[in-house]
Design a protein around this motif. Structure first.
Motif, mmCIF file in Angstrom:
data_model
loop_
_atom_site.group_PDB
_atom_site.id
_atom_site.type_symbol
_atom_site.label_atom_id
_atom_site.label_comp_id
_atom_site.label_asym_id
_atom_site.label_seq_id
_atom_site.Cartn_x
_atom_site.Cartn_y
_atom_site.Cartn_z
ATOM 1 N N MET D 1 1.297 -1.300 0.065
ATOM 2 C CA MET D 1 0.137 0.086 0.305
ATOM 3 C C MET D 1 1.218 1.288 -0.106
ATOM 4 O O MET D 1 2.186 1.435 0.810
ATOM 5 C CB MET D 1 -1.150 0.284 0.780
ATOM 6 C CG MET D 1 -2.317 0.781 1.527
ATOM 7 S SD MET D 1 -3.739 0.549 1.981
ATOM 8 C CE MET D 1 -4.724 -0.528 2.061
ATOM 9 N N LYS D 6 -2.567 4.288 2.697
ATOM 10 C CA LYS D 6 -2.028 2.959 4.618
ATOM 11 C C LYS D 6 -3.092 4.344 5.878
ATOM 12 O O LYS D 6 -3.852 3.759 6.222
ATOM 13 C CB LYS D 6 -0.615 3.742 4.956
ATOM 14 C CG LYS D 6 -0.541 2.054 5.841
ATOM 15 C CD LYS D 6 0.291 1.288 6.142
ATOM 16 C CE LYS D 6 0.487 0.900 7.279
ATOM 17 N NZ LYS D 6 1.866 0.503 7.534
ATOM 18 N N ALA D 9 -6.988 4.443 4.934
ATOM 19 C CA ALA D 9 -7.284 3.433 4.728
ATOM 20 C C ALA D 9 -7.477 3.510 6.907
ATOM 21 O O ALA D 9 -8.632 2.776 6.691
ATOM 22 C CB ALA D 9 -6.692 2.176 4.637
ATOM 23 N N LEU D 10 -6.704 3.240 7.261
ATOM 24 C CA LEU D 10 -6.430 3.327 8.511
ATOM 25 C C LEU D 10 -7.966 3.890 9.456
ATOM 26 O O LEU D 10 -8.815 3.891 10.216
ATOM 27 C CB LEU D 10 -5.640 3.037 9.173
ATOM 28 C CG LEU D 10 -4.697 1.990 9.209
ATOM 29 C CD1 LEU D 10 -3.393 2.576 10.227
ATOM 30 C CD2 LEU D 10 -4.541 0.655 9.883
#
Lengths: 90, 90, 90, 90
Positions: D1, D6, D9-10
């Motif tokens: 990723m 990253k 997305a988190l």
């Protein structure tokens, strides 16, 4: 399209054309709406199956050939098309 | 089906029938698979729109009439059919 | 919600919450994107199952009660809500 | 990723986890089933967006790298995985 896929696809299309005419006849005869809707869903399912047939054929021919070739830009083009097409299935 | 929905639905079906024949012609002429797939997707979208038209008509006529009536079992039957049909859309 | 549906739904949600945390852990650990995508698809499938559970419960309780009642406007409201919800599933 | 995908997305996953807990709270408090279903649909839509984010990232990194490389079998493997994943989206 592969030699054996073509007649299969055309046969399915002939049947789908008949189904479409069948839906028109149902509506002309004022058949129950729910039966009309179910018949439309059946045509859509048949088209979805045909689309899968065409897609699988495309993967096994054009895409596979592009991936085996040395032409990087053709490989990328084929995969981009694929992503677009899959987007349209959803 | 309502008086103004019927000709609209038949018109759409005539166009869809033409689209289906167009897909067959594309396959006969060995057109690029990706264009074939896109055209099949267009037919499916047209059918989905027709299905929505038929469903909306059904909701405004049969379902609405059943819900207004005193016939409990008819009301339940209509709603069960509806749930089934919606299941088929997914 | 029915007495026996509630604990079932809560149990599923607890599992789904664990799955969501699992996806976060996979991303933090830089796991392969394809495995992340597959895990996200699994969570979506679990949520879709939970949604079906809640919908079936709703049909068997609130909708069924409304359809059996003498309150026409409540019947229509329940069916309109249903149509909206099904639209959101698609 | 990718580095910037990253944290995005988190962040989304943290919000989704909160939404899942919110659905559990709604069920515990016996909130109206239709509102519960709508909230579940919202979580599914959020997960679908996250899946698209992960997929796009995968296309721009691993798939693009494989297509540019000389490793034919790796190219084919990547595209096969892609086709599988797209199948799971439908």
């Amino acid at each position: 399209m592969k030699k054996d896929t073509k007649p299969k696809a055309l046969k399915r299309l002939a049947r789908i054309e008949g189904q479409v005419r069948g839906v028109a006849k149902m509506i002309e005869e004022d058949r129950y709406c729910v039966d009309v809707v179910r018949q439309i869903q059946a045509v859509r399912a048949a088209l979805s199956g045909l689309e899968k047939l065409a897609l699988d054929d495309h993967l096994e021919t054009c895409v596979d050939a592009a991936l085996s070739s040395d032409d990087v830009s053709n490989r990328k083009e084929k995969v981009e098309e694929l992503v677009q097409i899959f987007g349209g299935r959803m």
